[in-house]
Design a protein around this motif. Structure first.
Motif, mmCIF file in Angstrom:
data_model
loop_
_atom_site.group_PDB
_atom_site.id
_atom_site.type_symbol
_atom_site.label_atom_id
_atom_site.label_comp_id
_atom_site.label_asym_id
_atom_site.label_seq_id
_atom_site.Cartn_x
_atom_site.Cartn_y
_atom_site.Cartn_z
ATOM 1 N N TYR A 48 27.431 -26.816 18.788
ATOM 2 C CA TYR A 48 26.427 -27.920 18.025
ATOM 3 C C TYR A 48 28.152 -28.685 16.992
ATOM 4 N N THR A 49 28.429 -28.007 15.799
ATOM 5 C CA THR A 49 29.398 -28.084 15.189
ATOM 6 C C THR A 49 31.492 -28.761 15.878
ATOM 7 N N VAL A 50 31.343 -27.752 17.301
ATOM 8 C CA VAL A 50 32.652 -28.533 17.484
ATOM 9 C C VAL A 50 32.309 -29.829 18.119
ATOM 10 N N ALA A 51 31.137 -30.799 19.098
ATOM 11 C CA ALA A 51 30.377 -31.830 19.343
ATOM 12 C C ALA A 51 30.695 -32.867 17.842
ATOM 13 N N LYS A 52 29.695 -32.400 17.330
ATOM 14 C CA LYS A 52 30.120 -32.767 15.887
ATOM 15 C C LYS A 52 31.384 -33.923 15.453
ATOM 16 N N LEU A 53 32.583 -32.520 15.159
ATOM 17 C CA LEU A 53 34.115 -32.880 14.961
ATOM 18 C C LEU A 53 34.143 -33.619 16.219
ATOM 19 N N ILE A 54 34.154 -33.728 17.073
ATOM 20 C CA ILE A 54 35.253 -34.766 18.782
ATOM 21 C C ILE A 54 34.661 -35.393 18.086
ATOM 22 N N ILE A 55 32.502 -36.550 18.199
ATOM 23 C CA ILE A 55 32.025 -37.537 17.831
ATOM 24 C C ILE A 55 32.849 -38.293 17.110
ATOM 25 N N ARG A 56 33.022 -37.581 15.588
ATOM 26 C CA ARG A 56 33.564 -37.672 14.448
ATOM 27 C C ARG A 56 34.828 -38.502 14.458
ATOM 28 N N ARG A 57 35.477 -37.239 15.224
ATOM 29 C CA ARG A 57 37.157 -38.071 15.441
ATOM 30 C C ARG A 57 37.054 -39.322 16.148
ATOM 31 N N GLU A 58 36.394 -39.342 17.051
ATOM 32 C CA GLU A 58 36.583 -40.373 18.562
ATOM 33 C C GLU A 58 36.372 -41.762 16.844
ATOM 34 N N ARG A 59 35.389 -41.251 16.896
ATOM 35 C CA ARG A 59 34.831 -42.814 16.064
ATOM 36 C C ARG A 59 35.911 -43.035 14.864
ATOM 37 N N SER A 60 36.441 -42.426 14.503
ATOM 38 C CA SER A 60 37.789 -42.842 13.308
ATOM 39 C C SER A 60 38.525 -43.044 14.167
ATOM 40 N N GLN A 61 38.666 -42.825 15.249
ATOM 41 C CA GLN A 61 39.873 -43.049 15.789
ATOM 42 C C GLN A 61 39.555 -44.849 16.476
ATOM 43 N N LEU A 62 38.424 -44.948 16.356
ATOM 44 C CA LEU A 62 38.054 -46.157 16.977
ATOM 45 C C LEU A 62 38.155 -47.784 16.370
ATOM 46 N N HIS A 63 37.613 -46.932 14.958
ATOM 47 C CA HIS A 63 37.457 -47.485 13.397
ATOM 48 C C HIS A 63 38.734 -48.229 13.370
ATOM 49 N N ASP A 64 40.414 -46.689 13.515
ATOM 50 C CA ASP A 64 41.255 -47.339 12.959
ATOM 51 C C ASP A 64 41.904 -48.373 14.098
ATOM 52 N N LYS A 65 41.412 -48.464 15.247
ATOM 53 C CA LYS A 65 42.362 -49.070 16.351
ATOM 54 C C LYS A 65 42.198 -50.563 15.973
ATOM 55 N N LYS A 66 40.556 -50.765 15.491
ATOM 56 C CA LYS A 66 39.647 -52.295 15.244
ATOM 57 C C LYS A 66 40.135 -52.119 14.029
ATOM 58 N N GLY A 67 40.684 -51.913 13.028
ATOM 59 C CA GLY A 67 40.789 -52.306 12.249
ATOM 60 C C GLY A 67 41.975 -51.770 11.163
#
Length: 67
Positions: A48-67
């Motif tokens: 659970y913890t690892v999956a949440k961290l991976i999803i959070r990292r992916e969301r952050s990377q997408l946000h950085d690319k967009k903004g």
């Protein structure tokens, strides 16, 4: 588990396939599914913890690319 592919495979193991065409939407749905699997005690706290961290990292990377 190290990548989004691994998270997708974890969800697939429980019959969940997520693809909406919107990556942010996909990540949101994946996070909701991971939360539910954890609450129902289908996955271990470590997964659970690892999956949440991976999803959070992916969301952050997408946000950085967009903004």
């Amino acid at each position: 588990m190290k990548t989004m592919y691994d998270v997708q495979q974890l969800l697939k193991k429980y019959g969940t396939f997520i693809y909406t065409g919107n990556r942010f939407g996909d990540l949101e749905l994946m996070e909701m599914e991971v939360n539910e699997l954890y609450q129902l005690q289908f996955i271990l706290p470590e997964d659970y913890t690892v999956a949440k961290l991976i999803i959070r990292r992916e969301r952050s990377q997408l946000h950085d690319k967009k903004g």
